[in-house]
Structure formats: C-alpha cells, structure tokens
Design an enzyme around this catalytic site. Structure first.
Site, short mmCIF file in Angstrom:
data_model
loop_
_atom_site.label_atom_id
_atom_site.label_comp_id
_atom_site.label_asym_id
_atom_site.label_seq_id
_atom_site.Cartn_x
_atom_site.Cartn_y
_atom_site.Cartn_z
N GLY A 86 -0.75 3.09 -1.23
CA GLY A 86 -0.83 1.66 -1.55
C GLY A 86 -0.18 1.28 -2.87
O GLY A 86 -0.60 0.30 -3.51
N ALA A 89 1.31 -2.31 -2.65
CA ALA A 89 0.24 -3.33 -2.60
C ALA A 89 -0.38 -3.49 -3.98
O ALA A 89 -0.62 -4.62 -4.44
CB ALA A 89 -0.83 -2.94 -1.58
N ALA A 90 -0.61 -2.39 -4.68
CA ALA A 90 -1.25 -2.46 -6.00
C ALA A 90 -0.33 -3.17 -7.00
O ALA A 90 -0.80 -3.97 -7.82
CB ALA A 90 -1.63 -1.07 -6.50
N ASP A 130 -3.65 -3.28 3.26
CA ASP A 130 -3.40 -2.67 1.94
C ASP A 130 -3.67 -3.67 0.82
O ASP A 130 -4.31 -3.35 -0.19
CB ASP A 130 -1.95 -2.20 1.82
CG ASP A 130 -1.61 -1.04 2.74
OD1 ASP A 130 -2.45 -0.67 3.57
OD2 ASP A 130 -0.49 -0.50 2.62
#
Ligand code: MEV
Length: 308
Positions: A86, A89-90, A130
C-alpha cells in the site's frame, strides 16, 4: 509547516476480486509514510521538481484538491514501493491529508474518496480498499451491501463498494518481500481480461469473495488454523488468475512448515507474501534462507494523522 502520516496495509483476503466488487478484508499496519508540506516560492518535492514520474500520485492529488500557490513537500516512507503493502495509497492519503489540513478541510472520509480517485486515475482501474484502509486505519471489510460498522460507499461506473470497519485483533504477520517491484495497473488489467473472457476466471473471482467472508469469520472467532487454510486457498486462486510469481511461491513454500497459512498480498506479480504464523522467528529465517526480505508487522489502529 504541516506534517501528515498514513499507514500501509495488508490485504488478508480478496485482492483483485475486490476490484469487481467482491468482499475483501484488510488491515492497516505499523509501517507509515510521512509527508511534510509548507508554502514555498516554487514547487519542490524531495528537493526535485514535480515532473519526475515517481511523483505521479502526488501530482494527481494536487490536481484534485490544491488551488493555492507552490509548495515544498518532503515524503519519507517506511513502506517499500511496489511491494504490495500500500505504498501508493499511503502517499496519496498522506499528501491529501496535508493539503486538506492546509486548506482547513481535513476530513477522513473526503481523504479516502479523493485518494481512491487518485489511485483509479493513475492505475486505470482500482478498488477503494487500499486507500480507505490507509485513511481509516484498523481493519477494513468491503461488502456488496451495507452492514454493521458501515463507513461509506464508493462508486465508479457500475461498481459500488460498501466499506466497513471491523475490530481487527492485534495480530502479527510475517512479510516476505521478493524484491520484485510490480506495478498494480497491468496486473489488475490482466485479471479483468481473464475474468471477462473466461467463466473460469470469473468463478475464481467469486470464490475469492466467499473466502474473504469465511476468512473474516475465522479471524473473528480466533480460529487461526481455519484462517490460515483459507489464506492458502486464496493464494492458489490468485495464481490461477495469473498474478502469482515463482519468487512468491518460493517464499510461500519456505514459510509453509512454520506457518498456519500464507499468500501473496496486494497486486502480486512479485511484491510480497504474508504468513499467518505463531512461529515468527522461524518463519522470518525460512523466508530469508529462500532469498526474501522478511520482517514482522502488526495491525495498526491508527489511520491518517496530521499535525501543524
Ligand atoms: C492492490 O493492493 C489490491 C488490488 O485488489 C487492486 C485494488 O483493489 O485496487 C490488486
């Protein structure tokens, strides 16, 4: 100066199938991305300009919510890029959090929605699992309809995802990273082509959806043996869908004797596998001997956070 941080994630069950709207289960983990932002006389990201391909998610986030002047941004991440944990996404969630905080509109649901749009635009096709996991933290469950602990619904075209939180226990997982960086977009596209042209592909997608629900029930009653078996079955189906990799199978095979179950996590094609295990050190050593980078992560209840 505003500082924002957002966690990476592990998909425990249901990756790829969730893009079709099937159920899936994920948790936020204790590896985070930090973003620092302040107004500046020109655009700067990590000392370079925004044109770099590395910053495609940052640029898309800026295009969506930022109408102010140039910014100085610095991004630090403990989540390896393209590892299935992820990282994109982060980054999207942390950048959006910083931008919305500076605009005076920090709101977790808005961040989750905008971050999904960022991922969808950059990857060409995505589910919101995510980005909602990174924004909200803890355990996330995607369902085909609204249930208990509902957070929000997100739509794209004909597809609709109902996102929920679930009370994830403080589990530790061992990650085995192949070192192979596999972009998500082409893998998602490969599964779409298979499932839309061959009923065996769509059947595998549906079966993964069922496994996600059974896996969640197993975790809720602390039946880790059952959860492990379901993870292993989920992995076989992902291989069938064409998103496995020999390096992943090698690490999974190595972890088998000390694990309750193991599977690839995230998009596959390389990236990482996870093992559900009560013998953490043995599993880490086995994965390392098989050539993987291995480490333990735990579930993190914290989603995105801002300061400043
Ligand atoms: C990637 O972490 C998970 C996938 O299901 C893609 C998505 O849900 O957007 C492969």
């Amino acid at each position: 100066m505003v500082a924002a941080t957002a966690p990476g994630k592990l998909i425990l069950f249901g990756e790829h199938a969730v893009v079709f709207g099937e159920p899936a289960v994920s948790v936020a983990i204790d590896l985070r991305t930090e973003v620092f932002a302040r107004p500046f006389d020109r655009w700067k990201v990590d000392g370079s300009d925004l044109g770099n391909r590395r910053y495609v998610y940052v640029k898309e986030a800026l295009a969506r919510v930022w109408e102010g002047g140039p910014l100085w941004l610095e991004i630090r991440s403990a989540i390896p890029i393209g590892s299935g944990l992820g990282s994109s996404a982060a980054v999207s969630v942390a950048v959006l959090s910083a931008l919305l905080k500076m605009r005076g509109g920090f709101d977790v649901e808005k961040i989750a929605r905008e971050a999904f749009e960022v991922e969808h635009t950059v990857q060409g096709r995505a589910s919101p699992i995510d980005t909602t996991t990174s924004a909200n933290g803890g355990g996330i469950l995607v369902l085909t309809e609204q249930g208990r602990n509902f957070l929000w619904a997100i739509e794209k075209g004909q597809r609709r995802w109902f996102l929920h939180s679930w009370k994830a226990p403080k589990l530790t997982f061992v990650i085995g990273y192949t070192g192979i960086n596999a972009p998500t977009g082409p893998l998602v596209e490969r599964v779409r082509r298979f499932a839309e042209s061959d009923s065996r592909g769509m059947n595998a997608v549906r079966e993964i959806g069922k496994i996600s629900l059974e896996g969640l029930e197993a975790l809720k009653v602390d039946d880790l043996v059952k959860a492990g078996e379901l993870m292993t079955r989920n992995h076989q189906l992902l291989n069938f869908l064409g998103v496995g990799h020999p390096a992943l199978d090698r690490l999974i095979e190595a972890a088998r004797s000390s694990s309750l179950g193991a599977k690839l996590t995230g998009a596959g094609g390389g990236g990482s596998m996870i093992s559900l295990t009560e013998r953490i050190e043995d599993t880490i050593s086995a994965i390392q001997r098989a050539g993987g980078k291995a480490y333990a992560v735990t579930v993190d209840q914290r989603g995105t956070e801002v300061q400043g």
